[in-house]
Design a protein around this motif. Sequence first.
Motif, short mmCIF file in Angstrom:
data_model
loop_
_atom_site.label_atom_id
_atom_site.label_comp_id
_atom_site.label_asym_id
_atom_site.label_seq_id
_atom_site.Cartn_x
_atom_site.Cartn_y
_atom_site.Cartn_z
N GLY A 267 45.18 -57.26 -39.52
CA GLY A 267 44.62 -58.16 -40.97
C GLY A 267 45.42 -58.95 -40.90
O GLY A 267 45.59 -60.36 -41.58
N SER A 268 47.03 -59.58 -40.14
CA SER A 268 47.37 -60.29 -40.40
C SER A 268 47.09 -62.23 -40.06
O SER A 268 47.59 -62.82 -40.34
CB SER A 268 48.61 -60.00 -39.74
OG SER A 268 48.82 -60.18 -38.53
N ASP A 269 46.49 -61.52 -39.56
CA ASP A 269 45.72 -62.78 -38.60
C ASP A 269 44.24 -63.48 -39.25
O ASP A 269 43.31 -64.42 -38.97
CB ASP A 269 45.45 -63.29 -37.19
CG ASP A 269 44.27 -62.32 -36.81
OD1 ASP A 269 44.03 -61.44 -37.82
OD2 ASP A 269 44.07 -62.31 -35.37
N MET A 270 43.55 -62.93 -40.38
CA MET A 270 42.38 -62.89 -41.47
C MET A 270 43.42 -65.09 -41.15
O MET A 270 43.73 -65.07 -41.91
CB MET A 270 42.66 -62.47 -42.56
CG MET A 270 41.15 -62.88 -43.51
SD MET A 270 39.97 -62.27 -42.66
CE MET A 270 39.44 -61.29 -43.16
N ARG A 271 41.70 -65.79 -41.36
CA ARG A 271 41.41 -66.92 -41.78
C ARG A 271 40.47 -67.21 -43.17
O ARG A 271 39.71 -66.73 -42.39
CB ARG A 271 41.65 -67.54 -40.23
CG ARG A 271 42.57 -67.93 -39.07
CD ARG A 271 42.22 -69.29 -38.58
NE ARG A 271 42.19 -70.33 -38.68
CZ ARG A 271 42.04 -71.64 -37.81
NH1 ARG A 271 41.59 -70.96 -36.48
NH2 ARG A 271 41.31 -72.60 -38.07
N TRP A 272 40.90 -67.37 -43.95
CA TRP A 272 38.97 -68.51 -45.11
C TRP A 272 39.54 -69.58 -45.23
O TRP A 272 40.37 -70.15 -45.04
CB TRP A 272 40.42 -67.36 -46.26
CG TRP A 272 40.84 -66.65 -46.67
CD1 TRP A 272 41.94 -65.79 -45.84
CD2 TRP A 272 39.60 -65.18 -46.75
NE1 TRP A 272 41.97 -64.38 -46.86
CE2 TRP A 272 40.61 -64.36 -47.14
CE3 TRP A 272 38.05 -65.13 -46.72
CZ2 TRP A 272 39.73 -62.84 -47.45
CZ3 TRP A 272 37.84 -63.92 -47.02
CH2 TRP A 272 38.02 -63.01 -46.81
N PHE A 273 38.40 -69.89 -44.24
CA PHE A 273 37.46 -71.09 -44.08
C PHE A 273 36.82 -71.38 -45.44
O PHE A 273 36.01 -70.77 -46.09
CB PHE A 273 36.34 -71.12 -42.73
CG PHE A 273 37.20 -70.71 -41.51
CD1 PHE A 273 37.62 -71.99 -40.58
CD2 PHE A 273 37.53 -69.27 -40.87
CE1 PHE A 273 38.80 -71.98 -39.56
CE2 PHE A 273 37.68 -69.56 -39.32
CZ PHE A 273 38.60 -70.40 -39.52
N LYS A 274 37.69 -72.72 -45.90
CA LYS A 274 36.74 -73.23 -47.38
C LYS A 274 35.91 -73.68 -47.28
O LYS A 274 34.84 -74.79 -46.61
CB LYS A 274 38.10 -73.75 -48.12
CG LYS A 274 37.69 -73.68 -49.30
CD LYS A 274 38.89 -74.99 -50.10
CE LYS A 274 39.78 -74.57 -50.50
NZ LYS A 274 40.56 -74.60 -51.59
N GLN A 275 34.71 -73.82 -48.58
CA GLN A 275 33.30 -74.70 -49.08
C GLN A 275 33.80 -75.04 -50.39
O GLN A 275 33.44 -74.13 -50.70
CB GLN A 275 32.74 -73.17 -47.78
CG GLN A 275 31.06 -74.26 -48.40
CD GLN A 275 30.43 -75.19 -47.87
OE1 GLN A 275 30.85 -75.39 -46.47
NE2 GLN A 275 29.88 -76.92 -48.34
N GLU A 276 32.85 -76.28 -50.36
CA GLU A 276 33.15 -76.84 -51.56
C GLU A 276 32.24 -77.95 -51.30
O GLU A 276 32.33 -79.07 -51.31
CB GLU A 276 34.88 -77.13 -51.72
CG GLU A 276 35.91 -76.73 -52.47
CD GLU A 276 37.18 -77.19 -52.74
OE1 GLU A 276 37.81 -76.83 -53.85
OE2 GLU A 276 37.18 -77.78 -51.49
N PRO A 277 31.56 -78.22 -52.52
CA PRO A 277 31.55 -77.00 -53.36
C PRO A 277 31.04 -75.31 -53.08
O PRO A 277 30.39 -75.76 -52.15
CB PRO A 277 30.45 -77.46 -54.52
CG PRO A 277 29.62 -78.53 -54.05
CD PRO A 277 30.53 -78.53 -53.10
N GLY A 278 31.38 -74.70 -54.05
CA GLY A 278 31.28 -73.31 -53.66
C GLY A 278 28.96 -72.63 -53.46
O GLY A 278 28.70 -73.38 -53.90
N VAL A 279 28.91 -71.78 -52.56
CA VAL A 279 27.62 -71.62 -52.50
C VAL A 279 27.53 -69.67 -52.54
O VAL A 279 28.72 -69.53 -52.22
CB VAL A 279 26.78 -72.52 -51.04
CG1 VAL A 279 26.32 -73.62 -51.30
CG2 VAL A 279 27.68 -71.54 -49.80
#
Length: 485
Positions: A267-279
């Motif tokens: 779980g330590s290498d989880m990466r969150w890729f952001k998307q703005e504005p949200g969908v």
Amino acid sequence: MVHFPKEPLYADVLRLGRIEGDIADLEIDGEVPAGMDGAFYRVHPDPQFAPRKPGDQFFNGDGMVTMFRVKDGRIAFKQRYAKTDKWKLENAAGKALFGSYRNPLTDDPAVAGEHRGTANTNVLVFNDELLAMKEDSPCLIMDKLTLDTEGYTDWDGELTLRTFGAHPKIDPATGNLCNISYAAKGSLSRDATYFEISPEGHVVRRAEFEVPYYTMLHDFSIAGDCIVIPVSPYSSDLSVLEQDRPHFYYDRALPSYLGVMRRDSDGSDMRWFKQEPGVCSCHVMNAYQDGSKVHLDTPVSKIGSLPFFPERDGTPFDPHLAMTELSRFTVDLKSNSDTVESIEKLGQAPGEFPRIDDRMAGKPYRHGWMITYDLEKPYNGPPGPFAGVINTLTHFDLSTREEQSWWCGPNGSLQEPCFIPRSADAPEGDGWIVALVDDHVSNYSDLCIFDALDVAKGPIARAKLPVRLRQGLHGNWADAGKLAA
Ligand code: V55
Ligand code: FE
């Protein structure tokens, strides 16, 4: 006498069923393919008792599970309640004891600490049992042949989480059940777990991580060695529960994310890729790896697609902005960027309830199916629970980008389709689609069978029910081998 409130939730399209029963041999128009041997399981929410207060949610109804056993050209029907702890406690009391959807503050104090689950979201045969799932509670076990409920499982003590996601994926390579759980530490918490359960029922992988904000982690996908989890701007907070408003709100100010992690990680290498504005994305068609890139195919809308979870700031629901179009997210694991690389429109027909040939889960694939909205077509029935009338079945060929559709006519709508392979080693897409077609004028449902790669020609068989089944959520096929004792 049972009095349900006079609300759209219990009328017209959403009229309650609450019927358990058996039909040995359904009346059929057309020919059920001789080679089809197995069972199609599906579930819908169907409250046993009137709610404690008016204004309940569709998603709060007790799970009613249907089994269509297909063999030798015949189809047998069986329907039973998923007898959750909630169902049993309320049945003994003769009335509802649990309050609003995902809000324990509204419960009768007599049931404090009990599992609130309704098992109303998905059903799947795994490890010789029928799993009946709801993401706010553990996994319920039912007998795959009798539909009798055995009760909640903690997998022999190997998985003691208080929640179990309702959209597990079966890894075609290992047969492992891959799943996520969220808010296992309590309502509104940001904790989540990824785990894999072997076909023998042992927890063989497990990873813990936190989501960027409290949200509904409703669905996810495997993608080769990775998992991909879409996070959409649905959230909640304690004031919502204290004021007994709908558990989730849609917050346009929040970004959306794709979480990507290796399946063998802690779980330590989880990466969150952001998307703005949200969908907004509720359900996954499939995902796969292509070199360092990961693609996730899912219906996406500009705002929340579920009308009963309102916007945080009170903006009225706009069915046009809530239309979901099949789209492909791409992230690049090689890049240092923390943003989604692209979102590409993949399909023309707007729709939801995406499915694949499940033998392709997590792999590059060609064929997908969804039920779709043909907004040009007439409709004679009353409105339903979604942004429009889901009146069409569409096959998406993602290699040629061709789509072909079948319209169910002006009186009805379709429920989630399910793909059935012609045989264990048939090529991808070679087989059938089953889907319920509900007639809201005559109030009957038909289980329709289609050639999966030629849906436009319409059903090759219709199994005719003497009632209309309430709008359902999800289901799965189990072939005859899985039904053997
Ligand atoms: C969904 C369905 C649920 C639920 C949360 O489609 C999310 C999404 C049927 O219950 O509890
Ligand atoms: Fe779902």
